[in-house]
Design a protein around this motif. Structure first.
Motif, PDB file in Angstrom:
ATOM      1  N   ASP A 163       0.677  -1.189  -0.077  1.00 41.60           N
ATOM      2  CA  ASP A 163       0.033   0.030   0.084  1.00 41.60           C
ATOM      3  C   ASP A 163       0.893   1.253  -0.062  1.00 41.60           C
ATOM      4  O   ASP A 163       0.382   2.198  -0.629  1.00 41.60           O
ATOM      5  CB  ASP A 163      -0.781  -0.015   1.281  1.00 41.60           C
ATOM      6  N   GLU A 164       1.903   1.219   0.592  1.00 46.00           N
ATOM      7  CA  GLU A 164       2.913   2.232   0.748  1.00 46.00           C
ATOM      8  C   GLU A 164       3.563   2.711  -0.607  1.00 46.00           C
ATOM      9  O   GLU A 164       3.512   3.636  -1.077  1.00 46.00           O
ATOM     10  CB  GLU A 164       3.916   2.244   1.818  1.00 46.00           C
ATOM     11  N   LYS A 170       0.697   4.026  -2.795  1.00 45.88           N
ATOM     12  CA  LYS A 170       0.326   5.565  -2.531  1.00 45.88           C
ATOM     13  C   LYS A 170       1.694   6.533  -2.957  1.00 45.88           C
ATOM     14  O   LYS A 170       1.535   7.594  -3.320  1.00 45.88           O
ATOM     15  CB  LYS A 170       0.418   5.702  -0.924  1.00 45.88           C
ATOM     16  N   GLN A 171       2.889   6.053  -2.907  1.00 48.96           N
ATOM     17  CA  GLN A 171       4.073   6.801  -3.392  1.00 48.96           C
ATOM     18  C   GLN A 171       3.953   6.824  -4.842  1.00 48.96           C
ATOM     19  O   GLN A 171       4.212   8.117  -5.412  1.00 48.96           O
ATOM     20  CB  GLN A 171       5.275   6.219  -3.086  1.00 48.96           C
ATOM     21  N   GLU A 214      -4.403   5.177  -9.440  1.00 53.46           N
ATOM     22  CA  GLU A 214      -4.547   3.723  -8.656  1.00 53.46           C
ATOM     23  C   GLU A 214      -4.117   2.723  -9.902  1.00 53.46           C
ATOM     24  O   GLU A 214      -3.312   1.810  -9.429  1.00 53.46           O
ATOM     25  CB  GLU A 214      -5.525   3.508  -7.702  1.00 53.46           C
TER      26      GLU A 214
END
Length: 57
Positions: A2-3, A6-7, A15
């Motif tokens: 997820d990180e 997001k980056q 997405e």
């Protein structure tokens, strides 16, 4: 994972584009390091969406 998504999104990707970028990276790594193919599949499949409806709108 997820990180990382997001980056990538913070850098301007949607997405769906972020997940596609990770898929490209996974496939590249599998070609370069075929002995780790199964491990890479398990790692990426565990954290990625399974199909189109898993993407948030």
């Amino acid at each position: 994972m997820d990180e990382l998504i997001k980056q990538l999104m913070a850098e301007g990707l949607t997405e769906q584009q972020a997940y596609k970028a990770i898929e490209v990276i996974k496939n590249f790594a599998k070609k370069k390091f075929p002995l780790f193919g199964g491990a890479l599949d398990k790692l990426f499949d565990k954290y990625g969406p399974k199909d189109e409806e898993d993407f948030m709108p």
